[in-house]
Design a protein around this motif. Structure first.
Motif, PDB file in Angstrom:
ATOM      1  N   VAL A  90       0.853  -1.186   0.000  1.00  0.00           N
ATOM      2  CA  VAL A  90       0.000   0.000   0.000  1.00  0.00           C
ATOM      3  C   VAL A  90       0.891   1.238   0.000  1.00  0.00           C
ATOM      4  N   LYS A  91       0.745   2.074  -1.023  1.00  0.00           N
ATOM      5  CA  LYS A  91       1.591   3.257  -1.203  1.00  0.00           C
ATOM      6  C   LYS A  91       0.943   4.541  -0.714  1.00  0.00           C
ATOM      7  N   ALA A  92      -0.371   4.665  -0.860  1.00  0.00           N
ATOM      8  CA  ALA A  92      -1.047   5.897  -0.448  1.00  0.00           C
ATOM      9  C   ALA A  92      -2.499   5.599  -0.114  1.00  0.00           C
ATOM     10  N   VAL A  93      -2.994   6.284   0.903  1.00  0.00           N
ATOM     11  CA  VAL A  93      -4.399   6.195   1.281  1.00  0.00           C
ATOM     12  C   VAL A  93      -4.851   7.604   1.662  1.00  0.00           C
ATOM     13  N   GLN A  94      -5.908   8.061   1.009  1.00  0.00           N
ATOM     14  CA  GLN A  94      -6.569   9.317   1.388  1.00  0.00           C
ATOM     15  C   GLN A  94      -7.991   8.935   1.755  1.00  0.00           C
ATOM     16  N   GLU A  95      -8.277   8.968   3.023  1.00  0.00           N
ATOM     17  CA  GLU A  95      -9.547   8.488   3.556  1.00  0.00           C
ATOM     18  C   GLU A  95     -10.736   8.952   2.712  1.00  0.00           C
ATOM     19  N   GLY A  96     -11.512   7.989   2.247  1.00  0.00           N
ATOM     20  CA  GLY A  96     -12.718   8.272   1.481  1.00  0.00           C
ATOM     21  C   GLY A  96     -12.494   8.709   0.048  1.00  0.00           C
ATOM     22  N   ARG A  97     -11.225   8.828  -0.397  1.00  0.00           N
ATOM     23  CA  ARG A  97     -10.945   9.380  -1.728  1.00  0.00           C
ATOM     24  C   ARG A  97     -10.050   8.501  -2.614  1.00  0.00           C
ATOM     25  N   LEU A  98      -9.024   7.870  -2.013  1.00  0.00           N
ATOM     26  CA  LEU A  98      -7.993   7.232  -2.843  1.00  0.00           C
ATOM     27  C   LEU A  98      -7.310   6.099  -2.095  1.00  0.00           C
ATOM     28  N   ILE A  99      -7.035   5.025  -2.825  1.00  0.00           N
ATOM     29  CA  ILE A  99      -6.131   3.970  -2.374  1.00  0.00           C
ATOM     30  C   ILE A  99      -5.207   3.674  -3.544  1.00  0.00           C
ATOM     31  N   ARG A 100      -3.904   3.715  -3.290  1.00  0.00           N
ATOM     32  CA  ARG A 100      -2.928   3.369  -4.335  1.00  0.00           C
ATOM     33  C   ARG A 100      -2.040   2.254  -3.778  1.00  0.00           C
ATOM     34  N   PHE A 101      -1.874   1.205  -4.581  1.00  0.00           N
ATOM     35  CA  PHE A 101      -1.023   0.104  -4.149  1.00  0.00           C
ATOM     36  C   PHE A 101      -0.285  -0.495  -5.335  1.00  0.00           C
ATOM     37  N   GLU A 102       0.808  -1.161  -5.023  1.00  0.00           N
ATOM     38  CA  GLU A 102       1.519  -1.966  -6.008  1.00  0.00           C
ATOM     39  C   GLU A 102       1.237  -3.417  -5.673  1.00  0.00           C
ATOM     40  N   TRP A 103       1.225  -4.244  -6.699  1.00  0.00           N
ATOM     41  CA  TRP A 103       1.041  -5.666  -6.474  1.00  0.00           C
ATOM     42  C   TRP A 103       1.699  -6.449  -7.590  1.00  0.00           C
ATOM     43  N   GLY A 104       1.783  -7.732  -7.391  1.00  0.00           N
ATOM     44  CA  GLY A 104       2.403  -8.592  -8.387  1.00  0.00           C
ATOM     45  C   GLY A 104       3.704  -9.156  -7.871  1.00  0.00           C
ATOM     46  N   ASN A 105       4.595  -9.452  -8.822  1.00  0.00           N
ATOM     47  CA  ASN A 105       5.868 -10.015  -8.382  1.00  0.00           C
ATOM     48  C   ASN A 105       6.856  -8.896  -8.077  1.00  0.00           C
ATOM     49  N   TYR A 106       7.906  -9.240  -7.375  1.00  0.00           N
ATOM     50  CA  TYR A 106       8.869  -8.231  -6.924  1.00  0.00           C
ATOM     51  C   TYR A 106       9.599  -7.572  -8.085  1.00  0.00           C
ATOM     52  N   ALA A 107       9.853  -8.301  -9.171  1.00  0.00           N
ATOM     53  CA  ALA A 107      10.613  -7.756 -10.301  1.00  0.00           C
ATOM     54  C   ALA A 107       9.776  -6.795 -11.142  1.00  0.00           C
ATOM     55  N   GLN A 108       8.476  -7.042 -11.260  1.00  0.00           N
ATOM     56  CA  GLN A 108       7.626  -6.222 -12.123  1.00  0.00           C
ATOM     57  C   GLN A 108       6.263  -5.935 -11.497  1.00  0.00           C
ATOM     58  N   PRO A 109       6.202  -5.272 -10.363  1.00  0.00           N
ATOM     59  CA  PRO A 109       4.880  -4.953  -9.820  1.00  0.00           C
ATOM     60  C   PRO A 109       4.200  -3.895 -10.684  1.00  0.00           C
ATOM     61  N   THR A 110       2.892  -3.889 -10.649  1.00  0.00           N
ATOM     62  CA  THR A 110       2.132  -2.835 -11.317  1.00  0.00           C
ATOM     63  C   THR A 110       1.487  -1.978 -10.227  1.00  0.00           C
ATOM     64  N   THR A 111       1.010  -0.812 -10.620  1.00  0.00           N
ATOM     65  CA  THR A 111       0.390   0.125  -9.682  1.00  0.00           C
ATOM     66  C   THR A 111      -1.099   0.215  -9.972  1.00  0.00           C
ATOM     67  N   VAL A 112      -1.892   0.067  -8.931  1.00  0.00           N
ATOM     68  CA  VAL A 112      -3.352   0.195  -9.036  1.00  0.00           C
ATOM     69  C   VAL A 112      -3.771   1.403  -8.218  1.00  0.00           C
ATOM     70  N   GLU A 113      -4.629   2.215  -8.811  1.00  0.00           N
ATOM     71  CA  GLU A 113      -5.173   3.375  -8.119  1.00  0.00           C
ATOM     72  C   GLU A 113      -6.685   3.259  -8.118  1.00  0.00           C
ATOM     73  N   LEU A 114      -7.266   3.303  -6.923  1.00  0.00           N
ATOM     74  CA  LEU A 114      -8.712   3.310  -6.742  1.00  0.00           C
ATOM     75  C   LEU A 114      -9.113   4.714  -6.326  1.00  0.00           C
ATOM     76  N   ARG A 115      -9.975   5.356  -7.096  1.00  0.00           N
ATOM     77  CA  ARG A 115     -10.440   6.715  -6.784  1.00  0.00           C
ATOM     78  C   ARG A 115     -11.934   6.672  -6.499  1.00  0.00           C
ATOM     79  N   PHE A 116     -12.337   7.443  -5.501  1.00  0.00           N
ATOM     80  CA  PHE A 116     -13.722   7.500  -5.058  1.00  0.00           C
ATOM     81  C   PHE A 116     -14.166   8.961  -5.094  1.00  0.00           C
ATOM     82  N   THR A 117     -14.972   9.320  -6.094  1.00  0.00           N
ATOM     83  CA  THR A 117     -15.400  10.702  -6.275  1.00  0.00           C
ATOM     84  C   THR A 117     -16.883  10.820  -5.949  1.00  0.00           C
ATOM     85  N   PRO A 118     -17.224  11.608  -4.915  1.00  0.00           N
ATOM     86  CA  PRO A 118     -18.635  11.794  -4.578  1.00  0.00           C
ATOM     87  C   PRO A 118     -19.375  12.487  -5.731  1.00  0.00           C
ATOM     88  N   ILE A 119     -20.586  12.031  -5.983  1.00  0.00           N
ATOM     89  CA  ILE A 119     -21.450  12.678  -6.972  1.00  0.00           C
ATOM     90  C   ILE A 119     -22.826  12.863  -6.349  1.00  0.00           C
TER      91      ILE A 119
END
Length: 157
Positions: free
Chosen positions: A68-97
């Motif tokens: 887990v690289k970043a967390v902004q409560e109620g707005r964002l979660i950013r994490f890396e996952w996968g294998n150690y040599a080539q992880p990818t980055t996933v960003e989850l954004r939560f925008t109120p409407i």
């Protein structure tokens, strides 16, 4: 035969409106007690900044390391996952409407490989995250556990 040429690094993207407040949608991904009802079957802990987690999909006998690289409560979660040599980055954004709804966006970047491999990765990623978002919507809006992820790739019939 024509060869696929990439002109920029690819990004996989999936999104969905979920008719629940942003904090509720955020918690569904941050708290494994909820996430295990719609995505993976086990987690070593919650999505907190700096956490190193292990997620499991017992149906498939699969697991993955998560940083887990970043967390902004109620707005964002950013994490890396996968294998150690080539992880990818996933960003989850939560925008109120309007109407206590949330626009949930998932973007995954950082894949390295051939054009063929990249195309397959983007296709699989978009499909996978769309399935997760549909399961999220069903759970949070209607209280229904779809089992969509575990049923996505059933054993041979």
């Amino acid at each position: 035969m024509q060869t696929l040429q990439l002109t920029q690094a690819p990004a996989a993207y999936a999104c969905m409106i979920v008719r629940t407040p942003a904090e509720t949608a955020f918690q569904a991904f941050a708290d494994p007690a909820v996430t295990t009802r719609l995505w993976y079957s086990k987690s070593s802990g919650p999505m907190l900044p700096g956490a190193e987690l292990r997620w499991e999909w017992e149906t498939y006998g699969a697991s993955v390391q998560v940083w887990v690289k970043a967390v902004q409560e109620g707005r964002l979660i950013r994490f890396e996952w996968g294998n150690y040599a080539q992880p990818t980055t996933v960003e989850l954004r939560f925008t109120p409407i309007a109407g206590d709804a949330t626009f949930v966006e998932v973007t995954e970047t950082g894949y390295q490989g051939s054009g063929d491999d990249t195309l397959q990765w983007v296709n699989d990623t978009v499909g996978g995250f769309t399935t997760v978002l549909c399961a999220l919507k069903a759970l949070l809006e209607h209280g229904i556990e779809l089992n969509a992820v575990s049923d996505h790739h059933p054993a041979p019939l």
